[in-house]
Motif scaffolding. Structure first.
Motif, PDB file in Angstrom:
ATOM      1  N   GLY A  45       0.822  -1.214   0.000  1.00 26.88           N
ATOM      2  CA  GLY A  45       0.000   0.000   0.000  1.00 26.88           C
ATOM      3  C   GLY A  45       0.849   1.253   0.000  1.00 26.88           C
ATOM      4  N   GLY A  46       1.914   1.249   0.791  1.00 18.97           N
ATOM      5  CA  GLY A  46       2.826   2.392   0.811  1.00 18.97           C
ATOM      6  C   GLY A  46       3.488   2.614  -0.536  1.00 18.97           C
ATOM      7  N   LEU A  47       3.907   1.529  -1.172  1.00 15.07           N
ATOM      8  CA  LEU A  47       4.515   1.621  -2.503  1.00 15.07           C
ATOM      9  C   LEU A  47       3.520   2.179  -3.507  1.00 15.07           C
ATOM     10  N   ALA A  48       2.284   1.665  -3.478  1.00 13.82           N
ATOM     11  CA  ALA A  48       1.257   2.122  -4.415  1.00 13.82           C
ATOM     12  C   ALA A  48       0.956   3.610  -4.222  1.00 13.82           C
ATOM     13  N   CYS A  49       0.851   4.036  -2.980  1.00 12.75           N
ATOM     14  CA  CYS A  49       0.581   5.460  -2.705  1.00 12.75           C
ATOM     15  C   CYS A  49       1.727   6.341  -3.193  1.00 12.75           C
ATOM     16  N   ALA A  50       2.950   5.923  -2.908  1.00  9.92           N
ATOM     17  CA  ALA A  50       4.114   6.720  -3.309  1.00  9.92           C
ATOM     18  C   ALA A  50       4.200   6.849  -4.829  1.00  9.92           C
ATOM     19  N   VAL A  51       3.966   5.760  -5.522  1.00  9.21           N
ATOM     20  CA  VAL A  51       4.006   5.798  -6.989  1.00  9.21           C
ATOM     21  C   VAL A  51       2.862   6.656  -7.526  1.00  9.21           C
ATOM     22  N   TYR A  52       1.686   6.514  -6.946  1.00  5.86           N
ATOM     23  CA  TYR A  52       0.500   7.253  -7.398  1.00  5.86           C
ATOM     24  C   TYR A  52       0.701   8.772  -7.304  1.00  5.86           C
ATOM     25  N   VAL A  53       1.296   9.246  -6.215  1.00  3.68           N
ATOM     26  CA  VAL A  53       1.434  10.701  -6.049  1.00  3.68           C
ATOM     27  C   VAL A  53       2.600  11.277  -6.841  1.00  3.68           C
ATOM     28  N   ARG A  54       3.366  10.450  -7.516  1.00  6.97           N
ATOM     29  CA  ARG A  54       4.445  10.949  -8.370  1.00  6.97           C
ATOM     30  C   ARG A  54       3.913  11.535  -9.674  1.00  6.97           C
ATOM     31  N   ARG A  55       2.621  11.351  -9.945  1.00  2.00           N
ATOM     32  CA  ARG A  55       2.028  11.883 -11.171  1.00  2.00           C
ATOM     33  C   ARG A  55       2.109  13.411 -11.173  1.00  2.00           C
ATOM     34  N   PRO A  56       2.252  14.026 -12.326  1.00  2.00           N
ATOM     35  CA  PRO A  56       2.369  15.489 -12.404  1.00  2.00           C
ATOM     36  C   PRO A  56       1.153  16.233 -11.848  1.00  2.00           C
ATOM     37  N   GLU A  57      -0.030  15.651 -11.968  1.00  2.00           N
ATOM     38  CA  GLU A  57      -1.243  16.344 -11.521  1.00  2.00           C
ATOM     39  C   GLU A  57      -1.607  16.070 -10.058  1.00  2.00           C
ATOM     40  N   SER A  58      -0.740  15.395  -9.299  1.00  2.00           N
ATOM     41  CA  SER A  58      -1.064  15.089  -7.907  1.00  2.00           C
ATOM     42  C   SER A  58      -1.104  16.367  -7.064  1.00  2.00           C
ATOM     43  N   LEU A  59      -1.941  16.360  -6.050  1.00  2.00           N
ATOM     44  CA  LEU A  59      -2.118  17.517  -5.173  1.00  2.00           C
ATOM     45  C   LEU A  59      -0.966  17.637  -4.180  1.00  2.00           C
ATOM     46  N   ASP A  60      -0.712  18.880  -3.746  1.00  2.00           N
ATOM     47  CA  ASP A  60       0.352  19.132  -2.760  1.00  2.00           C
ATOM     48  C   ASP A  60       0.158  18.281  -1.511  1.00  2.00           C
ATOM     49  N   ILE A  61      -1.053  18.272  -0.981  1.00  2.00           N
ATOM     50  CA  ILE A  61      -1.307  17.564   0.268  1.00  2.00           C
ATOM     51  C   ILE A  61      -1.041  16.069   0.125  1.00  2.00           C
ATOM     52  N   ASN A  62      -1.359  15.520  -1.024  1.00  2.00           N
ATOM     53  CA  ASN A  62      -1.102  14.094  -1.246  1.00  2.00           C
ATOM     54  C   ASN A  62       0.390  13.800  -1.302  1.00  2.00           C
ATOM     55  N   ARG A  63       1.149  14.681  -1.957  1.00  2.00           N
ATOM     56  CA  ARG A  63       2.608  14.496  -2.001  1.00  2.00           C
ATOM     57  C   ARG A  63       3.202  14.597  -0.601  1.00  2.00           C
ATOM     58  N   LEU A  64       2.734  15.569   0.179  1.00  2.00           N
ATOM     59  CA  LEU A  64       3.259  15.737   1.532  1.00  2.00           C
ATOM     60  C   LEU A  64       2.946  14.525   2.392  1.00  2.00           C
ATOM     61  N   ASN A  65       1.706  14.062   2.340  1.00  2.00           N
ATOM     62  CA  ASN A  65       1.316  12.907   3.148  1.00  2.00           C
ATOM     63  C   ASN A  65       2.050  11.640   2.743  1.00  2.00           C
ATOM     64  N   ALA A  66       2.416  11.542   1.485  1.00  2.00           N
ATOM     65  CA  ALA A  66       3.125  10.355   0.991  1.00  2.00           C
ATOM     66  C   ALA A  66       4.647  10.515   1.046  1.00  2.00           C
ATOM     67  N   MET A  67       5.136  11.655   1.515  1.00  2.00           N
ATOM     68  CA  MET A  67       6.571  11.948   1.599  1.00  2.00           C
ATOM     69  C   MET A  67       7.256  11.834   0.237  1.00  2.00           C
ATOM     70  N   GLU A  68       6.582  12.342  -0.772  1.00  2.00           N
ATOM     71  CA  GLU A  68       7.116  12.390  -2.135  1.00  2.00           C
ATOM     72  C   GLU A  68       7.165  13.857  -2.557  1.00  2.00           C
ATOM     73  N   TYR A  69       8.196  14.548  -2.122  1.00  2.00           N
ATOM     74  CA  TYR A  69       8.282  15.986  -2.337  1.00  2.00           C
ATOM     75  C   TYR A  69       8.784  16.299  -3.736  1.00  2.00           C
ATOM     76  N   ARG A  70       8.143  17.251  -4.371  1.00  2.00           N
ATOM     77  CA  ARG A  70       8.494  17.635  -5.737  1.00  2.00           C
ATOM     78  C   ARG A  70       9.553  18.735  -5.753  1.00  2.00           C
ATOM     79  N   ASP A  71       9.481  19.644  -4.765  1.00  2.00           N
ATOM     80  CA  ASP A  71      10.378  20.793  -4.778  1.00  2.00           C
ATOM     81  C   ASP A  71      10.630  21.281  -3.351  1.00  2.00           C
ATOM     82  N   GLU A  72      11.379  22.372  -3.253  1.00  2.00           N
ATOM     83  CA  GLU A  72      11.735  22.912  -1.943  1.00  2.00           C
ATOM     84  C   GLU A  72      10.507  23.378  -1.172  1.00  2.00           C
ATOM     85  N   ARG A  73       9.513  23.895  -1.864  1.00  2.00           N
ATOM     86  CA  ARG A  73       8.284  24.324  -1.198  1.00  2.00           C
ATOM     87  C   ARG A  73       7.633  23.149  -0.468  1.00  2.00           C
TER      88      ARG A  73
END
Length: 132
Positions: A45-73
């Motif tokens: 489940g953790g792997l699936a969530c992490a891969v899912y939020v790597r999509r370009p259209e993923s929301l900030d909150i989803n990236r933060l919750n999944a610890m998949e940060y896109r940028d310094e912000r």
């Protein structure tokens, strides 16, 4: 080619998923199949969530919750969240420690947990003060 370069998730998620998978294997070897399945499903489940939020259209909150940060912000925002979690973990650990003393159960584990969380918190605070 390094293994980490082939896995499209952050290093922290690689460590978390690997921990669940190794835990599942160890639990299966001990004969606890329910525990092994539970740990394996957590890792998957953790792997699936992490891969899912790597999509370009993923929301900030989803990236933060999944610890998949896109940028310094994202990283700055995550620090605020982890600071709050750290404070909560320390408070909960102190409550666990007091309960363990009163009930005379799990005292050594609670003491180690409180000491380690306090040390981590102290180091993190020191580093934050030095950077500001």
């Amino acid at each position: 080619m390094k293994l980490t370069s082939r896995i499209p998730i952050s290093r922290i998620n690689q460590v978390l998923v690997a921990t669940f998978v190794v835990g599942a294997a160890a639990t299966a070897l001990a004969g606890n199949w329910f525990g092994a399945l539970l740990l394996f499903l957590c890792g998957a489940g953790g792997l699936a969530c992490a891969v899912y939020v790597r999509r370009p259209e993923s929301l900030d909150i989803n990236r933060l919750n999944a610890m998949e940060y896109r940028d310094e912000r994202d990283r700055v925002l995550a620090r605020h969240g982890f600071a709050a979690v750290g404070v909560a973990a320390l408070i909960l650990s102190v409550i666990e420690f007091v309960a363990a003393v009163v009930l005379d159960r799990s005292l050594s584990l609670a003491m180690v947990q409180v000491c380690l969380l306090t040390a981590v918190w102290s180091v993190a605070n020191s580093r934050a003060v030095k950077r500001s």
